[in-house]
Scaffold this active site. Structure first.
Site, mmCIF file in Angstrom:
data_model
loop_
_atom_site.group_PDB
_atom_site.id
_atom_site.type_symbol
_atom_site.label_atom_id
_atom_site.label_comp_id
_atom_site.label_asym_id
_atom_site.label_seq_id
_atom_site.Cartn_x
_atom_site.Cartn_y
_atom_site.Cartn_z
ATOM 1 N N GLU A 79 103.692 88.082 30.603
ATOM 2 C CA GLU A 79 104.882 87.529 29.966
ATOM 3 C C GLU A 79 105.413 86.694 31.351
ATOM 4 O O GLU A 79 105.917 87.262 32.449
ATOM 5 C CB GLU A 79 105.870 88.318 29.458
ATOM 6 C CG GLU A 79 107.141 87.512 28.955
ATOM 7 C CD GLU A 79 108.044 88.530 28.127
ATOM 8 O OE1 GLU A 79 108.976 88.078 27.649
ATOM 9 O OE2 GLU A 79 107.777 89.965 28.228
ATOM 10 N N ARG A 304 98.526 102.851 33.185
ATOM 11 C CA ARG A 304 99.021 101.856 34.047
ATOM 12 C C ARG A 304 99.177 102.391 35.247
ATOM 13 O O ARG A 304 99.089 103.703 35.792
ATOM 14 C CB ARG A 304 100.620 101.297 33.606
ATOM 15 C CG ARG A 304 101.508 102.467 33.775
ATOM 16 C CD ARG A 304 102.765 101.966 33.078
ATOM 17 N NE ARG A 304 103.476 101.347 34.029
ATOM 18 C CZ ARG A 304 104.865 100.852 33.842
ATOM 19 N NH1 ARG A 304 105.615 101.012 32.703
ATOM 20 N NH2 ARG A 304 105.281 100.104 34.683
ATOM 21 N N LYS A 314 110.062 95.433 35.674
ATOM 22 C CA LYS A 314 110.343 94.019 36.159
ATOM 23 C C LYS A 314 111.889 93.882 35.765
ATOM 24 O O LYS A 314 112.552 93.079 36.660
ATOM 25 C CB LYS A 314 109.666 92.819 35.036
ATOM 26 C CG LYS A 314 108.384 92.500 35.678
ATOM 27 C CD LYS A 314 107.725 91.494 35.235
ATOM 28 C CE LYS A 314 107.301 91.457 33.832
ATOM 29 N NZ LYS A 314 106.652 90.211 33.264
#
Length: 596
Positions: A79, A304, A314
Site C-alpha cells: 500500500e 511476518r 508504518k
C-alpha cells in the site's frame, strides 16, 4: 496359525546426491537395505526435499495435481502509504524468488484504495526499493485503481445475487452491532432491503450524492459467524477525497478485503502469499470469489518478519518522522529499505539474511544481531579498506626528515587479492586514535605508551618517547622515533612487536564528519509497546567532527562500502559535498550489544 508378521516399515535414506545416483548405488547395499525383497518400499529423501519450506511444498503439490494448469504467478502488493521497511523485504524476496524458482511471474501491484494516506512519493520510493533489492517486475506494474470499474461491477453482481446490501448505520454503530467472540452480532435494520433499492442507492453512492460515511455497502454473510470478519463486512465506503491517480473520478472506495481477492483474480495470480495476520481473512477472500464465480487463486499465510530493537508498524514509523525523532524516512536509523541503503547495507546482505530466516508459520522476533552478522559477512568480502582516525592525536616522528614524504603500500582488501593495493602517504607528522595511547596502561595493553614499540600498519616500527600536555593536563601531542629498517612492518633483526596502530598523514589526510549510528530503541520489542517513544535511544546518533581520513576518500564514490581499518564499516552519505565529507557507520566490526 498366527498371522504372518507385518512387513518392515519403509526405510528412509537421507543424502545430498541426486536420486539417480542413489538408486544406482543403493541395490544390494548392506548399509541401507537388509532385505532386497523390500527394495520397493525404500523412500528416497534428498536434502533438497528436507530443506523445502511449507509454501514450496504446497506449490509442488499444486503443480503435481495440475490445480492451476499454468506457471506459478505471485505478486508483491504494497500500500503506497509509507516507505517499505525490512519486513516488506521478506515479502519481496519470497514472492519474487518463488516466481523465479518455478519459472513464473511476479507482479508489483499497489493497493491504492485509501486516497487519504497515499502519495506518489511512496509509489516512487517503493519502485526504487524493489529494484535496489535486485528484483524486476518487467512490464507488470499494476494498481488497485486500475480495477476500480471492474470492482464496482462485481459489487453490483453481488447485490443482484442477494449477497450485499447498502447499510446506513454509522461506523460506530456497525462496530457495536458486530457482537463479540462469545455473542453473535445484531443484524442491520437495512439488511433486507429490496434488491432494486440496494442497486439504486449504490449507484447514487458512486455518483457522489451522499456525504462521507453516511452509507456503506456490506456483504450479507452471517452475523453469528465465529469468525468476526464474516459478520457482514463493509465492502465500500464513501470518501470524497482526491486520489493520486484517479483524482476526483471516484468517491466510493473498496475495502482491502474486497480489493485483495479481486486484484489477484483479475491478474491471474496462482498463489497469493500474505503475512499471518491475514489468516483470519482468508474465509472472506474465498467467500467473495466463490459468490462471484471468479477465478480463484490460493491464499497462503506466512509469519511476518519481526526484529528486535525495531519498530515495523508504518503508523509508528510515520510518527517518528513527523515528530522529528529521525530526519526522515531514509534516516539510517530507520528500518526502512531506503534507511538501510543510506546507512550502507547491501542488497546481498539483506537477501542472504532472508534466506537464513526462512519461511515459518509462527510469528517470532528475530535477533537484529543476525542481520548485522549477515551484513558483516558480505561487507568483509566486498569492502575496500581505508584508514581513518576518528579522534585524532598528533604524532611527531622526531627522527624523520622534515621535508621527506614517501608512500607505503597497503592492501585494498586482504579477502580479495584482485582488489590490488594502494599507496599511502607517510610523513613526519601523523594522526592516530587517542585511544591508541595510554600514559599508564593496564597489563596487556598492546598499543602505544611511553617506551613501548608498536607497528604503524604498512609503515614502520614506532617508539613513543614523550607525551606533550596542555595547561589542563590533556595529552595533545606525542613525540616518537621510527626504525627506518622496518618498512612494511617487518624488522630485519627478526624482533616482533605485539601492537599494530592505524594512522593517517597530517599533511595529506582530509577532514570529515563521521556519524555513528546505533539501534534506534533500547527496548527489545518496541513494536509491541504503544509507549514505544519512551524507549527511543538518546545515543542512537553521535556525530564526530574533525575526523581525519585517507586522502582518496575525498573523491570516494558514494555507492562503494568501505571498512575503516580496526573501526568498522562505513558509507559515504548523500549529504557529502566537495567541501564537507560525511560518512555513516554502517556497522561496527563486532557486536557491541552482545556485552550489554
Amino acid at each position: 496359525p498366527p498371522p504372518p508378521p507385518p512387513p518392515p516399515p519403509p526405510l528412509f535414506f537421507y543424502t545430498q546426491k541426486p536420486e539417480t545416483q542413489i538408486l544406482s548405488g543403493l541395490v544390494g547395499s548392506e548399509m541401507c537395505i537388509r532385505d532386497s525383497s523390500y527394495i520397493e518400499d525404500v523412500k528416497i529423501i534428498t536434502m533438497n526435499d528436507i530443506n523445502r519450506n511449507f509454501i514450496q511444498k504446497i506449490i509442488d503439490e499444486d503443480n503435481t495435481s495440475g490445480k492451476f494448469n499454468k506457471n506459478v504467478h505471485t505478486r508483491f502488493p504494497p500500500e503506497p502509504n509509507g516507505y517499505l521497511h525490512i519486513g516488506h523485504a521478506k515479502a519481496i524476496c519470497l514472492n519474487f524468488n518463488i516466481a523465479e524458482e518455478y519459472d513464473g511471474k511476479c507482479n508489483l501491484r499497489f493497493d491504492d484504495t485509501n486516497p487519504i494516506a497515499e502519495e506518489d512519493e511512496y509509489v516512487r520510493s517503493i519502485q526504487t526499493d524493489v529494484k535496489w533489492l535486485g528484483f524486476d517486475w518487467q512490464d507488470r506494474i499494476y494498481f488497485a485503481s486500475d480495477y476500480f470499474q471492474q470492482m464496482y461491477e462485481y459489487a453490483l453482481q453481488l447485490i443482484k445475487n442477494g449477497n450485499a446490501y447498502v447499510c446506513e448505520l454509522s461506523v460506530q454503530e456497525i462496530k457495536d452491532s458486530r457482537g463479540t467472540l462469545k455473542n453473535p452480532g445484531i443484524k442491520s435494520p437495512y439488511r433486507d432491503r429490496p434488491q432494486n433499492e440496494n442497486i439504486d442507492l449504490f449507484e447514487r453512492m458512486k455518483s457522489g450524492e451522499f456525504e462521507n460515511a453516511s452509507k456503506t455497502l456490506r456483504a450479507k454473510i452471517d452475523m453469528s459467524h465465529p469468525n468476526m470478519n464474516m459478520r457482514d463486512p463493509v465492502i465500500y465506503r464513501i470518501l470524497h477525497a482526491n486520489h493520486h491517480r484517479t483524482a476526483d473520478e471516484w468517491c466510493i472506495y473498496p475495502m482491502y478485503d474486497w480489493a485483495h481477492g479481486l486484484e489477484d483474480s483479475i491478474e491471474g495470480v496462482t498463489h497469493s502469499l500474505c503475512s499471518l495476520e491475514f489468516e483470519d481473512h482468508r474465509p472472506l477472500y474465498d467467500w467473495y470469489l466463490d459468490k462471484l464465480g471468479a477465478y480463484h487463486p490460493q491464499q497462503i499465510e506466512f509469519a511476518r518478519l519481526n526484529l528486535s530493537y525495531t519498530v515495523m508498524s508504518k503508523r509508528k514509523l510515520k510518527v517518528l518522522v513527523e515528530n522529528n525523532h529521525v530526519s526522515g524516512w531514509d534516516d539510517p536509523r530507520m528500518p526502512t529499505i531506503s534507511g538501510f541503503k543510506r546507512r550502507g547495507y547491501t542488497p546481498k546482505a539483506i537477501r542472504n539474511f532472508m534466506e537464513d530466516v526462512g519461511v515459518a508459520k509462527r510469528d517470532n522476533i528475530m535477533d537484529i544481531a543476525k542481520l548485522e552478522s549477515s551484513l558483516r559477512s558480505d561487507l568483509n568480502k566486498r569492502s575496500l579498506r581505508r584508514m581513518a582516525v576518528l579522534n585524532p592525536l598528533k604524532v611527531v616522528i622526531t627522527n624523520y626528515p622534515d621535508e621527506k614524504e614517501e608512500f607505503v603500500v597497503a592492501k585494498n582488501n586482504p579477502e580479495d587479492e584482485s582488489a590490488g593495493t594502494r599507496k599511502l602517504p607517510f610523513s613526519k607528522v601523523l594522526y592516530i586514535e587517542k585511544d591508541d595511547f595510554m600514559e599508564n596502561p593496564p597489563k596487556k595493553f598492546f598499543r602505544l605508551t611511553i617506551g613501548a614499540e608498536v607497528r604503524f600498519k604498512y609503515a614502520y616500527y614506532i617508539t613513543c618517547n614523550d607525551a606533550i600536555k596542555d595547561d589542563s593536563g590533556n595529552i595533545v601531542e606525542l613525540h616518537c622515533t621510527y626504525d627506518k629498517d622496518t618498512l612494511g612492518g617487518r624488522s630485519a633483526d627478526g624482533r616482533k612487536v605485539n601492537g599494530t596502530v592505524h594512522w593517517v598523514s597530517a599533511n595529506h589526510s582530509v577532514p570529515a564528519d563521521i556519524r555513528l549510528y546505533d539501534r534506534l530503541f533500547t527496548s527489545l520489542n518496541p513494536d509491541g509497546d504503544e509507549n514505544y517513544i519512551d524507549s527511543v535511544n538518546p545515543d542512537s546518533l553521535k556525530v564526530l567532527k574533525s575526523c581525519r581520513l585517507e586522502p582518496d576518500l575525498e573523491t570516494f564514490k558514494s555507492k562503494i562500502p568501505v571498512q575503516f581499518e580496526r573501526i568498522g564499516y562505513f558509507f559515504k552519505d548523500y549529504d557529502s559535498t566537495n567541501e564537507s565529507l560525511v560518512f555513516n557507520r554502517t556497522v561496527a566490526l563486532r557486536d557491541t550489544w552482545a556485552k550489554k
